[in-house]
Enzyme design. Structure first.
Site, PDB file in Angstrom:
ATOM      1  N   TYR A 145      38.095  35.956  36.155  1.00  0.00           N
ATOM      2  CA  TYR A 145      37.386  34.901  36.855  1.00  0.00           C
ATOM      3  C   TYR A 145      36.006  34.749  36.213  1.00  0.00           C
ATOM      4  O   TYR A 145      35.306  35.678  36.255  1.00  0.00           O
ATOM      5  CB  TYR A 145      37.211  34.955  38.413  1.00  0.00           C
ATOM      6  CG  TYR A 145      36.452  34.062  39.044  1.00  0.00           C
ATOM      7  CD1 TYR A 145      37.079  32.737  39.188  1.00  0.00           C
ATOM      8  CD2 TYR A 145      35.254  34.364  39.933  1.00  0.00           C
ATOM      9  CE1 TYR A 145      36.503  31.747  39.848  1.00  0.00           C
ATOM     10  CE2 TYR A 145      34.892  33.289  40.777  1.00  0.00           C
ATOM     11  CZ  TYR A 145      35.283  31.965  40.608  1.00  0.00           C
ATOM     12  OH  TYR A 145      34.657  30.953  41.365  1.00  0.00           O
ATOM     13  N   ASP A 246      31.092  39.033  30.681  1.00  0.00           N
ATOM     14  CA  ASP A 246      30.477  38.537  32.022  1.00  0.00           C
ATOM     15  C   ASP A 246      30.377  39.655  32.902  1.00  0.00           C
ATOM     16  O   ASP A 246      31.313  40.226  33.374  1.00  0.00           O
ATOM     17  CB  ASP A 246      31.759  37.606  32.557  1.00  0.00           C
ATOM     18  CG  ASP A 246      31.702  36.987  34.106  1.00  0.00           C
ATOM     19  OD1 ASP A 246      30.576  37.435  34.571  1.00  0.00           O
ATOM     20  OD2 ASP A 246      32.303  35.931  34.277  1.00  0.00           O
ATOM     21  N   LYS A 274      24.809  37.998  40.916  1.00  0.00           N
ATOM     22  CA  LYS A 274      25.348  38.931  42.246  1.00  0.00           C
ATOM     23  C   LYS A 274      24.065  39.929  42.206  1.00  0.00           C
ATOM     24  O   LYS A 274      23.085  39.525  42.737  1.00  0.00           O
ATOM     25  CB  LYS A 274      26.555  39.452  41.819  1.00  0.00           C
ATOM     26  CG  LYS A 274      27.565  38.347  41.900  1.00  0.00           C
ATOM     27  CD  LYS A 274      28.877  38.886  42.430  1.00  0.00           C
ATOM     28  CE  LYS A 274      30.174  37.819  42.062  1.00  0.00           C
ATOM     29  NZ  LYS A 274      30.681  37.289  43.260  1.00  0.00           N
TER      30      LYS A 274
END
Ligand code: PLP
Length: 430
Positions: A145, A246, A274
């Site tokens: 994702y 990522d 995050k």
């Protein structure tokens, strides 16, 4: 007696003005009729509107690496609020943060930009790969994702394997109504170097970059096979393709320098979000100077805003204290070891792995998963969701979708013992 009456009432009321009653579809678990409305969090625990408390391993889907409301971060943000949240100008703290990122992240010769979310950072990273190589196609792996933007939200939430197409020539599964066709994206199976070598041999003149989660966290976690990341690095160098890590989840969670430090493999471009700012919305795109200097994104009202920069500096200040990552890994590993023991005790097939502040809980197999397609034959997702539901009722909050779980610096050995006792009790009743 566990009750969530107020959550139910709020969900009914919220749906009058908000479509589906949710700002993010993942805030309500697959098994839930309505989400649990949270009120506040402190340390390793969060508290709902009905007064229930939970030891929390969701950690807001990752950012709360220091637990909820960590003092150092709250103090830095409060001080910054009185100065200005946003100045639309470069600041001294922004310089300090970018210098720090270049000091601690192995691939970061330069920061390209500070943005607000992982989704934005990934879109920018992909652009950089194109700007640098002059090519257009991007390879992404099934199950990974990279945010919700049209081009990248592809083949990661399949309801059944057949929707992914044949393994040797996968389709591009789209997820959102209105999502345009990702014409420049090529999907590939994760952890398969032979597949990639064949693909690159045929199409390297079109492929600008390969983007991946170094540990595939957005399904039941799948760790890279031994040598996969190293092999991918070699292949991308050989075929002049930019390698994009990522690190939105793995960054600041597996090690201070992210998965690239943890596994010792250095990409060309990487994205962080995050945990970088301990619960505040900040992302960063960093990489090899030559590559990240090829792009020219220069807009974004909230880019590098003072509040999030202050939060990031305070978070990193805590994370760089000696022993933090050893302790995170020790606690994650004790959850993984404890789970495997419980599986044996209750005759359940469980896999659990750990890396830094990430640990997993996968039912239905005792073998580590290799790629996304393993999920369809091997993983008992329904069992996980039953366990997650039963945990909630006993004061332990897991990821409501899948067994990707987090550890924070605030979790104690007592939290872990208590969680394993809860799981022991649940498993004995399954
Ligand atoms: C690996 C990965 N990349 C990108 C994103 C998107 O980040 P954000 O939700 O901040 O847009 C996520 C979010 O979960 C993620 O897990």
């Amino acid at each position: 007696m566990y009750s969530t009456t107020k959550s139910k009432e709020l969900f009914e009321s919220g749906q009058k003005s908000l479509v589906r009653g949710l700002c993010s579809d993942i805030h309500k678990g697959a098994w839930q009729e309505y989400p649990v409305y949270m009120s506040y969090g402190k340390g390793s625990k969060c508290y709902d509107v009905d007064g229930n408390s939970y030891i929390d391993y969701l950690l807001a889907f990752g950012p709360m690496i220091l637990g909820y409301a960590p003092e150092a971060v709250s103090k830095a943000v409060k001080e910054q609020i009185d100065k200005a949240s946003l100045l639309a100008a470069p600041t001294e703290d922004m310089v300090a943060l970018c210098n720090k990122l270049c000091e601690i992240i192995p691939s970061a010769e330069k920061v390209s930009v500070l943005l607000n979310s992982g989704s934005e950072a990934d879109v920018h990273a992909v652009r950089l790969a194109r700007a640098y190589t002059g090519k257009t196609r991007i390879v992404k792996f099934e199950g990974h994702y990279h945010g919700w933007m049209d081009e990248l939200k592809v083949s990661n939430e399949a309801l059944k394997e057949s929707l992914l197409g044949p393994r040797n020539n996968p389709w591009k599964l789209r997820h959102a109504n209105g999502q345009v066709e990702p014409i420049h994206v090529i999907t590939a199976p994760y952890n398969d170097l032979n597949y990639l070598e064949t693909l690159f041999k045929r199409r390297s003149n079109e492929i600008a970059g390969v983007i991946l989660e170094p540990i595939m966290c957005n399904a039941e976690p799948v760790f890279p096979r031994k040598g996969f990341l190293e092999g991918l690095r070699e292949l991308t160098l050989k075929y002049d393709i930019a390698l994009i890590f990522d690190e939105v989840i793995t960054g600041f969670r597996t090690a201070l320098g992210g998965a690239q430090e943890y596994f010792g493999v250095t990409p060309d471009i990487s994205t962080f979000a995050k945990a970088i700012a301990g619960g505040y919305p900040l992302s960063a795109v960093v990489g090899r100077e030559e590559v990240v200097s090829a792009g020219n994104l220069s807009a974004g009202t909230f880019n590098g805003n003072s509040l999030c920069v202050a939060a990031a500096l305070a978070t990193i200040g805590e994370l760089e204290k000696p022993g933090v990552y050893e302790e995170l890994e020790r606690k994650s590993q004790s959850m993984a070891d404890g789970l495997i023991k419980l599986g044996k005790k209750h005759g359940l097939q469980i896999t659990s792995q750990a890396a830094g502040g990430i640990w997993s809980m996968v039912f239905g197999t005792e073998e580590a998963l290799v790629d996304y397609r393993d999920h369809f034959g091997k993983v008992d997702k329904a069992m996980y969701q039953r366990v997650a539901e039963a945990c909630m009722e006993r004061g332990v909050r897991l990821n409501p979708w899948r067994g990707r779980l987090y550890m924070s610096t605030a979790h104690t050995d007592k939290d872990i013992r208590c969680t394993l006792d809860v799981l022991d009790d649940i498993f004995s009743q399954l």
